[in-house]
Design an enzyme around this catalytic site. Structure first.
Site, PDB file in Angstrom:
ATOM      1  CD  GLU A 262      -2.949  -1.278   0.177  1.00  0.00           C
ATOM      2  OE1 GLU A 262      -2.804   0.193  -0.613  1.00  0.00           O
ATOM      3  OE2 GLU A 262      -3.134  -2.182   0.057  1.00  0.00           O
ATOM      4  CB  CYS A 296      -1.720   6.884   1.472  1.00  0.00           C
ATOM      5  SG  CYS A 296      -2.553   5.903   1.915  1.00  0.00           S
TER       6      CYS A 296
END
Ligand code: ADP
Length: 499
Positions: A262, A296
């Site tokens: 990720e 993010c």
């Protein structure tokens, strides 16, 4: 120490390996401890064990030793342990949130929400453990019977970031343990206390020794290398920067490990002419300024239709100027500190660069916040004001890099095709957002966006029930949802020959 925990034994400072809380072993690093500070005011929170490569290796061996017994439990038994862990986390939510705000800086309400989010993965995967099905494949030959079974990958190593110190751990540990894998985690050195407290609760939940291990240390490159290269580790799962993700991918390739990554994002929000402007402004504030912009999936670029730009900007600036900066434990604070001084300097450098490229600041864009910080005990060098930049050049770094701070660059577009092209003009592909009242447009644009996740008139897109993940350089694999457990399972095919 200002951190008053209801259960002070949740403050752990040692590694947890093979069911033992321990300091570094003999041939270890110097110094043997490192300091964890509150980023808002520099207060010393704890001195934590500084693990060496040797400790990381011990943790891997412990996980490997625990694997046969753990994977042999029935799914119901593993689910029971996870359920107990979930209940303990929820019961200690207030302490866990306070620990997180103290070491990470985010407002307490955000920390509490993260603890509930973190726990939700454990509840979800406790349930999913019981639904790991294989297949019976209709045979193509009369004297053979064909089937598949799902088996745990083996020892899983995880490396987690400081921006969501609890949820990024459980989003990996819960599916791993549910699948029958054992687990070693190295949390970020900025925020080890959240990880250690979660694992203390796993111990209390009766998860057997060796099934979950934590290695805390400052030398992330050395520890990461052990985790990514050791032959007993069969899978590495990482949340963090694309830069470090690429290092780990290279290292993992040596022994062909399974990987989940990720990585970074550069989320656009496309605000169309027919958008509900109030809703779009509220979405930008909620997404962009959450965790001071250190997420993010937070909006990195605002792309607004030129015909509604002025109206949109006016409301956005008004709303941004109401955000309160300060200590995360103080009521009413919306924006805490950034994680380090360097982070503040990096964000400011992006802003200065954009201004030099011709942008103008509608609010914010300065480093020294002393006047605005009511509490003089805070460290002004840790804070950055919410900033909005207009007339930003497409070439500016602030448009092309992950900002990881409370800065909004504004860009305009005239046509839908132009908006889609701008949105996709990045090597990242994690999350994107659209504001429009036209359903047909929402469908078509959702399909055209090269992103793993799209929010339509909504920025609160995450939960345990959805597949979180990116395309392009934002990552590999999905976390959460019915797909999340697949990342920790191998499919074994069995062919039964009949007489
Ligand atoms: P962020 O920008 O969120 O700090 P990083 O990728 O730097 O992202 O950090 C995420 C995690 O990766 C942290 O646990 C950090 O300690 C770890 N890390 C940093 N550098 C390395 C490296 N060279 N190898 C392995 N892990 C690393």
């Amino acid at each position: 120490m200002a951190m008053k925990l209801q259960d002070p034994t949740l403050l752990k400072t040692q590694c947890y390996i093979a069911g033992q809380w321990q300091d570094p072993q003999a041939n270890s690093t110097t110094p043997i401890h490192f300091a964890v500070h509150n980023p808002a005011n520099g207060e010393l929170l704890a001195q934590v064990t500084n693990a060496s490569s040797h400790d990381a290796e011990q943790a891997i061996i412990a996980a490997h030793d625990a694997l046969p017994q753990w994977s042999a439990l029935t799914a119901k038994e593993r689910a029971g342990h996870l359920r107990d862990w979930f209940n303990l986390i929820m019961a200690h939510k207030a302490d866990l949130a306070l620990l997180m705000t103290s070491e990470q800086g985010k407002p307490l309400a955000e920390a509490e929400a993260e603890i509930a989010y973190a726990a939700s993965f454990i509840e979800w995967f406790a349930e999913e453990a019981k639904r790991i099905y294989g297949d019976i494949i209709p045979t193509n030959t009369d004297n053979k019977r064909l089937l598949t079974i799902k088996q745990p990958v083996g020892v899983v190593a995880a490396i987690t970031p400081w921006n969501f110190p609890s949820a990024m751990l459980t989003r990996k540990a819960a599916p791993a343990l549910a699948a029958g894998c054992t687990f070693v985690v190295k949390p970020a050195a900025e925020t080890p206390l959240s990880a250690l407290a979660l694992v203390a609760l796993a111990e209390r939940a009766g998860i057997p020794p060796g099934v979950i291990n934590v290695v805390v240390g400052e030398d992330s490159a050395a520890l990461g290398e052990v985790l990514a290269t050791h032959s007993k580790v069969r899978k590495i799962t990482f949340t963090g920067s694309t830069r470090v993700g690429k290092i780990l991918l290279r290292q993992a390739a040596q022994s062909v490990k399974r990987v989940s990554m990720e990585l970074g994002g550069n989320a656009p929000v496309l605000v169309f002419e027919d958008a509900d402007i109030e809703k779009a402004v509220a979405g930008v504030i909620a997404s962009k300024y959450r965790n001071a912009g250190q997420t993010c999936i937070c909006i990195n670029r605002v792309l607004v239709h030129k015909n509604i730009k002025e109206q949109f900007i006016q409301r956005l600036v008004e709303q941004v100027n109401t955000l309160q900066i300060g200590l995360g434990t103080r009521a009413g604070v919306d924006i805490g500190p950034l994680i380090t001084h360097q982070a503040v300097q990096r964000v400011h450098a992006l802003v200065v660069d954009a201004l030099a490229d011709g942008a103008n600041a509608l609010t914010g864009a300065h480093t020294f916040l002393t006047d605005e910080l009511a509490d003089k005990d805070l460290d002004p060098n840790q804070f950055y004001p919410p900033t909005i930049l207009d007339n930003v050049s497409l070439d500016s770094a602030v448009v092309n890099e992950e900002i990881f701070g409370p800065v909004t660059p504004l860009l305009t577009f005239s046509t839908t095709d132009e908006a889609i092209a701008l949105a996709n003009a990045t090597e990242y592909g994690l999350a994107a957002y659209i504001y429009t009242s036209d359903t047909t447009k929402a469908w078509r644009i959702s399909e055209a966006l090269e992103y793993g996740m799209v929010g339509v008139n909504e920025v609160g897109i995450t939960s345990e029930v959805i597949p979180f993940g990116g395309v392009k350089e934002s990552g590999l694999g999905r976390e959460g949802s019915k797909y999340g457990i697949d990342e920790y399972l191998e499919t074994k095919y069995i062919c039964m020959g009949l007489n």
